[in-house]
Design a protein around this motif. Sequence first.
Motif, PDB file in Angstrom:
ATOM      1  N   ARG A  63       8.674 -13.161  -3.583  1.00 47.23           N
ATOM      2  CA  ARG A  63       9.256 -13.763  -2.366  1.00 47.23           C
ATOM      3  C   ARG A  63       9.163 -12.795  -1.190  1.00 47.23           C
ATOM      4  NH1 ARG A  63      14.752 -15.126  -4.250  1.00 47.23           N
ATOM      5  NH2 ARG A  63      14.185 -15.839  -6.301  1.00 47.23           N
ATOM      6  N   PHE A  64       9.476 -11.512  -1.435  1.00 47.35           N
ATOM      7  CA  PHE A  64       9.394 -10.517  -0.359  1.00 47.35           C
ATOM      8  C   PHE A  64       7.950 -10.351   0.120  1.00 47.35           C
ATOM      9  CE2 PHE A  64      13.431  -8.519  -2.153  1.00 47.35           C
ATOM     10  CZ  PHE A  64      14.239  -9.049  -1.160  1.00 47.35           C
ATOM     11  N   GLU A  65       7.005 -10.350  -0.811  1.00 45.66           N
ATOM     12  CA  GLU A  65       5.604 -10.238  -0.419  1.00 45.66           C
ATOM     13  C   GLU A  65       5.179 -11.428   0.438  1.00 45.66           C
ATOM     14  OE1 GLU A  65       3.671  -9.806  -4.212  1.00 45.66           O
ATOM     15  OE2 GLU A  65       3.712  -7.616  -4.104  1.00 45.66           O
ATOM     16  N   ALA A  66       5.603 -12.618   0.060  1.00 46.28           N
ATOM     17  CA  ALA A  66       5.274 -13.812   0.837  1.00 46.28           C
ATOM     18  C   ALA A  66       5.909 -13.733   2.220  1.00 46.28           C
ATOM     19  CB  ALA A  66       5.736 -15.071   0.102  1.00 46.28           C
ATOM     20  N   ALA A  67       7.165 -13.294   2.279  1.00 43.79           N
ATOM     21  CA  ALA A  67       7.842 -13.158   3.568  1.00 43.79           C
ATOM     22  C   ALA A  67       7.162 -12.098   4.429  1.00 43.79           C
ATOM     23  CB  ALA A  67       9.314 -12.805   3.357  1.00 43.79           C
ATOM     24  N   THR A  68       6.760 -10.994   3.823  1.00 42.94           N
ATOM     25  CA  THR A  68       6.068  -9.931   4.553  1.00 42.94           C
ATOM     26  C   THR A  68       4.737 -10.439   5.102  1.00 42.94           C
ATOM     27  OG1 THR A  68       7.093  -8.243   3.167  1.00 42.94           O
ATOM     28  CG2 THR A  68       5.112  -7.601   4.358  1.00 42.94           C
ATOM     29  N   ASP A  69       4.005 -11.173   4.291  1.00 43.91           N
ATOM     30  CA  ASP A  69       2.737 -11.744   4.760  1.00 43.91           C
ATOM     31  C   ASP A  69       2.970 -12.686   5.934  1.00 43.91           C
ATOM     32  OD1 ASP A  69       1.425 -10.319   2.793  1.00 43.91           O
ATOM     33  OD2 ASP A  69       1.159 -12.056   1.452  1.00 43.91           O
ATOM     34  N   ASP A  70       4.013 -13.509   5.852  1.00 39.53           N
ATOM     35  CA  ASP A  70       4.329 -14.448   6.925  1.00 39.53           C
ATOM     36  C   ASP A  70       4.707 -13.699   8.196  1.00 39.53           C
ATOM     37  OD1 ASP A  70       4.789 -17.135   7.956  1.00 39.53           O
ATOM     38  OD2 ASP A  70       6.932 -16.591   7.917  1.00 39.53           O
ATOM     39  N   VAL A  71       5.555 -12.676   8.068  1.00 36.56           N
ATOM     40  CA  VAL A  71       5.955 -11.881   9.236  1.00 36.56           C
ATOM     41  C   VAL A  71       4.738 -11.191   9.844  1.00 36.56           C
ATOM     42  CG1 VAL A  71       7.269  -9.835   9.960  1.00 36.56           C
ATOM     43  CG2 VAL A  71       8.353 -11.578   8.518  1.00 36.56           C
ATOM     44  N   SER A  72       3.881 -10.641   8.996  1.00 36.52           N
ATOM     45  CA  SER A  72       2.677  -9.964   9.486  1.00 36.52           C
ATOM     46  C   SER A  72       1.783 -10.933  10.273  1.00 36.52           C
ATOM     47  CB  SER A  72       1.913  -9.372   8.303  1.00 36.52           C
ATOM     48  OG  SER A  72       0.730  -8.760   8.730  1.00 36.52           O
ATOM     49  N   ARG A  73       1.625 -12.132   9.729  1.00 38.51           N
ATOM     50  CA  ARG A  73       0.804 -13.146  10.407  1.00 38.51           C
ATOM     51  C   ARG A  73       1.424 -13.498  11.760  1.00 38.51           C
ATOM     52  NH1 ARG A  73       1.597 -18.216  10.936  1.00 38.51           N
ATOM     53  NH2 ARG A  73       3.189 -18.323   9.316  1.00 38.51           N
ATOM     54  N   ARG A  74       2.732 -13.675  11.801  1.00 39.28           N
ATOM     55  CA  ARG A  74       3.406 -14.030  13.049  1.00 39.28           C
ATOM     56  C   ARG A  74       3.332 -12.903  14.080  1.00 39.28           C
ATOM     57  NH1 ARG A  74       8.763 -17.583  11.747  1.00 39.28           N
ATOM     58  NH2 ARG A  74       7.803 -19.006  10.239  1.00 39.28           N
TER      59      ARG A  74
END
Length: 97
Positions: A63-74
């Motif tokens: 979940r943290f990896e997915a959130a980090t990827d999303d934040v990075s993309r944003r």
Amino acid sequence: MTSTLDDALKRLEMAVGLLEASVSRRLEAENRRGDLETELQLMQDDRARLAVELDSALTRLHRFEAATDDVSRRVRQAIGAVQSVLVQAGQLEPEEG
């Protein structure tokens, strides 16, 4: 006859002593076996608990990896938008790509 009886009693006492020692060793062995079985059960319980904790930790990590990827993309999108605004305002040279 008394000596024969005395010899028989001595042999009987020796046999009873050996039997008692044997029973004592057997009981100790059974106790050790019970202790080992208890310890094994505790270790299996710990292993099961740790497996559940590991699964939970891996789920949180994903979940943290997915959130980090999303934040990075944003963040990349925001940087691109800011750069675009700055280029349009003449404050930044367009990047050659």
